[in-house]
Design a protein around this motif. Structure first.
Motif, short mmCIF file in Angstrom:
data_model
loop_
_atom_site.label_atom_id
_atom_site.label_comp_id
_atom_site.label_asym_id
_atom_site.label_seq_id
_atom_site.Cartn_x
_atom_site.Cartn_y
_atom_site.Cartn_z
N LYS A 1 -19.32 -36.96 -37.94
CA LYS A 1 -19.18 -35.80 -38.81
C LYS A 1 -19.86 -36.06 -40.14
O LYS A 1 -20.10 -37.21 -40.53
CB LYS A 1 -17.71 -35.45 -39.01
N GLU A 2 -20.17 -34.99 -40.85
CA GLU A 2 -21.02 -35.09 -42.04
C GLU A 2 -20.25 -35.45 -43.31
O GLU A 2 -20.85 -35.89 -44.28
CB GLU A 2 -21.77 -33.77 -42.24
N THR A 3 -18.93 -35.25 -43.30
CA THR A 3 -18.16 -35.52 -44.52
C THR A 3 -17.32 -36.78 -44.34
O THR A 3 -17.21 -37.32 -43.25
CB THR A 3 -17.24 -34.32 -44.84
N SER A 4 -16.71 -37.25 -45.43
CA SER A 4 -16.02 -38.54 -45.40
C SER A 4 -14.60 -38.47 -44.86
O SER A 4 -14.00 -39.48 -44.55
CB SER A 4 -16.01 -39.15 -46.80
N GLN A 5 -14.03 -37.27 -44.76
CA GLN A 5 -12.68 -37.12 -44.21
C GLN A 5 -12.69 -37.47 -42.71
O GLN A 5 -13.72 -37.41 -42.07
CB GLN A 5 -12.20 -35.68 -44.38
N PRO A 6 -11.51 -37.79 -42.14
CA PRO A 6 -11.46 -38.01 -40.69
C PRO A 6 -11.87 -36.73 -39.95
O PRO A 6 -11.65 -35.63 -40.45
CB PRO A 6 -9.98 -38.33 -40.43
N LEU B 1 -14.16 -40.08 -20.49
CA LEU B 1 -13.32 -39.25 -21.36
C LEU B 1 -12.02 -39.98 -21.74
O LEU B 1 -11.57 -39.91 -22.88
CB LEU B 1 -13.00 -37.93 -20.68
N GLN B 2 -11.46 -40.71 -20.78
CA GLN B 2 -10.20 -41.41 -21.06
C GLN B 2 -10.41 -42.59 -22.00
O GLN B 2 -9.46 -43.05 -22.64
CB GLN B 2 -9.55 -41.85 -19.74
N SER B 3 -11.65 -43.07 -22.12
CA SER B 3 -11.93 -44.19 -23.03
C SER B 3 -12.23 -43.74 -24.45
O SER B 3 -12.28 -44.55 -25.37
CB SER B 3 -13.14 -44.99 -22.51
N LEU B 4 -12.41 -42.43 -24.64
CA LEU B 4 -12.89 -41.94 -25.95
C LEU B 4 -11.88 -42.15 -27.07
O LEU B 4 -12.27 -42.40 -28.21
CB LEU B 4 -13.27 -40.46 -25.86
N GLU B 5 -10.60 -42.02 -26.76
CA GLU B 5 -9.61 -42.18 -27.83
C GLU B 5 -9.70 -43.57 -28.46
O GLU B 5 -9.63 -43.72 -29.67
CB GLU B 5 -8.19 -41.91 -27.33
N SER B 6 -9.90 -44.59 -27.63
CA SER B 6 -9.98 -45.96 -28.17
C SER B 6 -11.29 -46.18 -28.93
O SER B 6 -11.33 -46.97 -29.87
CB SER B 6 -9.82 -46.99 -27.05
N THR B 7 -12.37 -45.48 -28.54
CA THR B 7 -13.66 -45.70 -29.23
C THR B 7 -13.83 -44.80 -30.45
O THR B 7 -14.54 -45.16 -31.38
CB THR B 7 -14.85 -45.48 -28.27
N THR B 8 -13.19 -43.62 -30.46
CA THR B 8 -13.37 -42.68 -31.58
C THR B 8 -12.13 -42.55 -32.46
O THR B 8 -12.22 -42.07 -33.59
CB THR B 8 -13.72 -41.27 -31.06
N GLY B 9 -10.97 -42.91 -31.92
CA GLY B 9 -9.72 -42.71 -32.65
C GLY B 9 -9.20 -41.28 -32.57
O GLY B 9 -8.18 -40.94 -33.18
N ILE B 10 -9.87 -40.44 -31.78
CA ILE B 10 -9.47 -39.03 -31.66
C ILE B 10 -8.83 -38.83 -30.29
O ILE B 10 -9.44 -39.13 -29.26
CB ILE B 10 -10.69 -38.10 -31.82
N PRO B 11 -7.59 -38.32 -30.23
CA PRO B 11 -6.91 -38.17 -28.94
C PRO B 11 -7.51 -37.04 -28.11
O PRO B 11 -8.18 -36.14 -28.64
CB PRO B 11 -5.46 -37.86 -29.33
N LEU B 12 -7.25 -37.06 -26.81
CA LEU B 12 -7.71 -35.98 -25.93
C LEU B 12 -7.14 -34.63 -26.34
O LEU B 12 -7.78 -33.60 -26.14
CB LEU B 12 -7.32 -36.28 -24.48
N SER B 13 -5.97 -34.65 -26.97
CA SER B 13 -5.34 -33.39 -27.40
C SER B 13 -6.12 -32.71 -28.53
O SER B 13 -5.87 -31.56 -28.86
CB SER B 13 -3.90 -33.65 -27.84
#
Length: 206
Positions: free
Chosen positions: A10-15, A88-100
């Motif tokens: 993302k372009e801004t510094s916020q999560p 897709l199931q690995s993304l939460e651990s690599t991005t910190g963003i949950p599937l929800s």
């Protein structure tokens, strides 16, 4: 074998407000999808754009989720289904963003993969652009499919509009929240589609 992907932070510094995963169509690649992101105007979101695992038979740069030639129809689908599910199931651990807080979207063959794999995961939402349902992709007793946006061109010469009707009616019969739009276009992603997609993302994640 695992999926290679382009990640656009993302372009801004916020999560990030959320994560958007977009699957390209047959013969395209992740770079094609990346070229559309500036038009989407979603600076608060992170994007992950995977490349399909198979080479496209007619071009050295294109990729395929499975074969669509008559003699090999759907060859590779089972493998791609598993690869995409694991990815897709690995993304939460690599991005910190949950599937929800993750939206899975796709165009054409990528839209079919979105419906197939996405209907079995606890995602925030699904976006199907000019897509279709694989045979047996969803079962009559399936529960808990995420809200789904379907966009299709009335003059689509590759995936007929009938495919969008079928997907919509199948999902509605399973009590899925479906948002449906058709546009005066062919097999493409036009500015109206991107605007509808942007609104769906913001409303679904918010």
């Amino acid at each position: 074998m695992s999926l290679q992907a382009i990640t656009v932070k993302k372009e801004t510094s916020q999560p990030p407000a959320g994560l958007i995963v977009t699957l390209h169509g047959w013969g395209a690649n992740a770079e094609d999808v990346a070229s559309l992101l500036p038009l989407l105007n979603l600076p608060d979101y992170q994007f992950v754009l995977p490349n399909a695992p198979y080479p496209y038979p007619y071009s050295p740069v294109g990729r395929a989720w499975y074969d669509l030639r008559v003699e090999n129809m759907y060859q590779g689908l089972a493998e791609s289904r598993q690869l995409l599910t694991d990815f897709l199931q690995s993304l939460e651990s690599t991005t910190g963003i949950p599937l929800s807080r993750t939206i899975l979207s796709g165009f054409s063959q990528g839209g079919a993969m979105t419906l197939d794999v996405g209907s079995k995961l606890p995602l925030a939402g699904l976006v199907v652009m000019s897509g279709y349902l694989h045979p047996d992709a969803v079962t009559a007793d399936q529960k808990g499919i995420s809200p789904t946006l379907i966009c299709h061109g009335r003059y689509d010469e590759v995936v007929p509009l009938q495919a969008a009707f079928k997907a919509r009616e199948t999902l509605k019969s399973l009590k899925v929240a479906v948002e449906y739009h058709e546009f005066d276009m062919g097999h493409e992603i036009n500015p109206q589609t991107l605007e509808v997609l942007r609104n769906f993302v913001v409303n679904t994640i918010a």
